[in-house]
Design a protein around this motif. Structure first.
Motif, PDB file in Angstrom:
ATOM      1  N   ILE A 136       0.834  -1.207   0.000  1.00  0.00           N
ATOM      2  CA  ILE A 136       0.000   0.000   0.000  1.00  0.00           C
ATOM      3  C   ILE A 136       0.865   1.251   0.000  1.00  0.00           C
ATOM      4  N   ASN A 137       0.251   2.339  -0.420  1.00  0.00           N
ATOM      5  CA  ASN A 137       0.881   3.645  -0.271  1.00  0.00           C
ATOM      6  C   ASN A 137       0.755   4.090   1.185  1.00  0.00           C
ATOM      7  N   TYR A 138       1.524   5.083   1.549  1.00  0.00           N
ATOM      8  CA  TYR A 138       1.501   5.563   2.929  1.00  0.00           C
ATOM      9  C   TYR A 138       0.089   5.980   3.336  1.00  0.00           C
ATOM     10  N   ASP A 139      -0.336   5.476   4.488  1.00  0.00           N
ATOM     11  CA  ASP A 139      -1.630   5.816   5.072  1.00  0.00           C
ATOM     12  C   ASP A 139      -1.378   6.060   6.556  1.00  0.00           C
ATOM     13  N   SER A 140      -1.595   7.269   7.013  1.00  0.00           N
ATOM     14  CA  SER A 140      -1.228   7.625   8.388  1.00  0.00           C
ATOM     15  C   SER A 140      -1.953   6.755   9.419  1.00  0.00           C
ATOM     16  N   THR A 141      -3.230   6.442   9.174  1.00  0.00           N
ATOM     17  CA  THR A 141      -3.980   5.616  10.123  1.00  0.00           C
ATOM     18  C   THR A 141      -3.347   4.245  10.275  1.00  0.00           C
ATOM     19  N   VAL A 142      -3.020   3.630   9.146  1.00  0.00           N
ATOM     20  CA  VAL A 142      -2.437   2.292   9.158  1.00  0.00           C
ATOM     21  C   VAL A 142      -1.039   2.321   9.757  1.00  0.00           C
ATOM     22  N   TYR A 143      -0.215   3.243   9.294  1.00  0.00           N
ATOM     23  CA  TYR A 143       1.180   3.307   9.753  1.00  0.00           C
ATOM     24  C   TYR A 143       1.259   3.625  11.245  1.00  0.00           C
ATOM     25  N   ASP A 144       0.405   4.521  11.707  1.00  0.00           N
ATOM     26  CA  ASP A 144       0.400   4.844  13.135  1.00  0.00           C
ATOM     27  C   ASP A 144      -0.023   3.631  13.962  1.00  0.00           C
ATOM     28  N   ALA A 145      -1.034   2.914  13.480  1.00  0.00           N
ATOM     29  CA  ALA A 145      -1.516   1.734  14.208  1.00  0.00           C
ATOM     30  C   ALA A 145      -0.445   0.656  14.284  1.00  0.00           C
ATOM     31  N   LEU A 146       0.355   0.534  13.228  1.00  0.00           N
ATOM     32  CA  LEU A 146       1.419  -0.466  13.185  1.00  0.00           C
ATOM     33  C   LEU A 146       2.714   0.014  13.835  1.00  0.00           C
ATOM     34  N   GLN A 147       2.734   1.288  14.224  1.00  0.00           N
ATOM     35  CA  GLN A 147       3.960   1.904  14.759  1.00  0.00           C
ATOM     36  C   GLN A 147       5.104   1.741  13.753  1.00  0.00           C
ATOM     37  N   ALA A 148       4.767   1.956  12.473  1.00  0.00           N
ATOM     38  CA  ALA A 148       5.720   1.751  11.382  1.00  0.00           C
ATOM     39  C   ALA A 148       6.399   3.064  10.994  1.00  0.00           C
ATOM     40  N   ASP A 149       7.667   2.979  10.578  1.00  0.00           N
ATOM     41  CA  ASP A 149       8.389   4.136  10.083  1.00  0.00           C
ATOM     42  C   ASP A 149       7.806   4.601   8.753  1.00  0.00           C
ATOM     43  N   LEU A 150       8.061   5.856   8.400  1.00  0.00           N
ATOM     44  CA  LEU A 150       7.556   6.391   7.137  1.00  0.00           C
ATOM     45  C   LEU A 150       8.081   5.604   5.945  1.00  0.00           C
ATOM     46  N   GLU A 151       9.298   5.061   6.076  1.00  0.00           N
ATOM     47  CA  GLU A 151       9.919   4.330   4.965  1.00  0.00           C
ATOM     48  C   GLU A 151       9.496   2.861   4.927  1.00  0.00           C
ATOM     49  N   ALA A 152       8.688   2.432   5.883  1.00  0.00           N
ATOM     50  CA  ALA A 152       8.302   1.014   5.967  1.00  0.00           C
ATOM     51  C   ALA A 152       7.462   0.602   4.764  1.00  0.00           C
ATOM     52  N   GLU A 153       7.583  -0.672   4.403  1.00  0.00           N
ATOM     53  CA  GLU A 153       6.747  -1.250   3.355  1.00  0.00           C
ATOM     54  C   GLU A 153       5.648  -2.070   4.032  1.00  0.00           C
ATOM     55  N   VAL A 154       4.422  -1.625   3.816  1.00  0.00           N
ATOM     56  CA  VAL A 154       3.273  -2.254   4.466  1.00  0.00           C
ATOM     57  C   VAL A 154       2.430  -2.958   3.409  1.00  0.00           C
ATOM     58  N   TYR A 155       2.021  -4.184   3.735  1.00  0.00           N
ATOM     59  CA  TYR A 155       1.223  -4.984   2.810  1.00  0.00           C
ATOM     60  C   TYR A 155      -0.185  -5.187   3.351  1.00  0.00           C
ATOM     61  N   LYS A 156      -1.141  -5.227   2.429  1.00  0.00           N
ATOM     62  CA  LYS A 156      -2.541  -5.472   2.768  1.00  0.00           C
ATOM     63  C   LYS A 156      -2.949  -6.833   2.212  1.00  0.00           C
ATOM     64  N   ILE A 157      -3.428  -7.702   3.101  1.00  0.00           N
ATOM     65  CA  ILE A 157      -3.898  -9.025   2.686  1.00  0.00           C
ATOM     66  C   ILE A 157      -5.405  -9.047   2.839  1.00  0.00           C
TER      67      ILE A 157
END
Length: 241
Positions: free
Chosen positions: A106-127
Motif C-alpha cells: 500500500i501507499n503511505y496511510d497515516s492511520t495504518v502506519y500509526d496503528a502499526l507503529q511503522a516508520d515512514l519508509e516502511a513497506e506495508v502490505y494489505k492481505i
C-alpha cells in the motif's frame, strides 16, 4: 413530525415482516394496489418497494412481482477477545470458507502506519480475504502488516487464509486486541459485488489491532467489513463473561 407516504408504505411492510405476518416467498401487493391503498402515485409505491429490495428484504421476479426473501438465522459473533474469526466460526459449528483475494503493498496511510507503529519508509502490505458461510459471502477481512516484522509477507501473503495461523507458524502463540473501533457504512459497488448485497444494506466496520502478548509487538492492523444483516453482535468484554 409527519411521515411521508413512501416511508409509511415501507414502515407498514416492515412491521408485517417483523411481526412475521408475512412469510418467506409470499407475494407483495402490486404497485397499483399499493398506490390505491395509500392514495399515492404509482411511482411512490414503486420507490417504496425499490427501497425494500435494495435493503435486502424482498426480491423481484420479472413478470410475476415482488416476494419476501427467506431470512437466514443471524450468526452470533463476539467482536472482542483474542480468538480468530476462523476459530470463532468453527467453534460455533459454521461451515466457513475463506478466499484470499489479494496481497498488495500500500501507499503511505497515516492511520495504518500509526496503528502499526511503522516508520515512514516502511513497506506495508494489505492481505484481503473474503469470508463465506455455506458459500454465502458475509465479511471482508483486510490485514495490514509491516514487512520489517514479516520479511516474507510478499511471497507468503497470497496464500494466507488465517492470519493467526500464519503467526503461529512463526512462533507467536498468544494474542490480544488493541483499541477496537466500530462504525457503520454502506457498500461501494466493489463491496456490493463481493458481498452479494444491495447498496442500502448497512455494513459494520471493525477496526482493531493484533498484539503479541509475549513481546507486545503490534503484528497487524485489521479492518473487517461485516454484512450487518448476517450477524448478531456480542460486544460483551472478556472480563464480563
Amino acid at each position: 413530525m409527519a411521515i411521508d407516504k413512501e416511508t409509511r408504505i415501507i414502515d407498514d411492510i416492515m412491521e408485517k415482516i417483523i411481526a412475521k405476518t408475512m412469510h418467506p416467498g409470499e407475494k407483495l401487493s402490486s404497485e397499483n394496489k399499493l398506490a390505491e391503498k395509500y392514495n399515492v402515485s404509482r411511482i411512490t409505491a414503486r420507490n417504496a418497494l425499490t427501497t425494500l429490495e435494495a435493503r435486502g428484504y424482498i426480491y423481484s421476479v420479472q413478470g410475476k412481482g415482488r416476494f419476501l426473501k427467506e431470512t437466514s438465522k443471524p450468526i452470533q459473533l463476539h467482536l472482542t477477545g483474542s480468538t480468530s474469526f476462523t476459530d470463532k466460526m468453527k467453534q460455533a459449528g459454521y461451515h466457513l470458507t475463506t478466499k484470499n483475494m489479494y496481497c498488495t503493498k500500500i501507499n503511505y496511510d497515516s492511520t495504518v502506519y500509526d496503528a502499526l507503529q511503522a516508520d515512514l519508509e516502511a513497506e506495508v502490505y494489505k492481505i484481503g480475504r473474503l469470508r463465506l458461510i455455506d458459500n454465502e459471502p458475509i465479511a471482508i477481512h483486510q490485514s495490514f502488516v509491516n514487512q520489517a516484522l514479516f520479511p516474507d509477507i510478499a511471497q507468503n501473503g497470497p496464500q494466507i487464509l488465517s492470519m493467526f495461523a500464519y503467526y503461529r507458524q512463526l512462533g507467536y502463540e498468544e494474542f490480544k486486541s488493541k483499541q477496537s473501533l466500530l462504525s457503520i457504512t454502506f457498500p461501494t459497488s466493489y463491496e456490493q459485488e463481493l458481498l452479494s448485497c444491495g447498496s442500502m444494506v448497512p455494513l459494520i466496520v471493525l477496526e482493531t489491532g493484533c498484539i503479541d502478548v509475549k513481546t507486545e509487538k503490534v503484528l497487524e492492523y485489521t479492518k473487517i467489513i461485516y454484512r450487518s444483516d448476517k450477524f448478531k453482535y456480542d460486544i460483551t468484554t472478556d472480563e464480563s463473561r
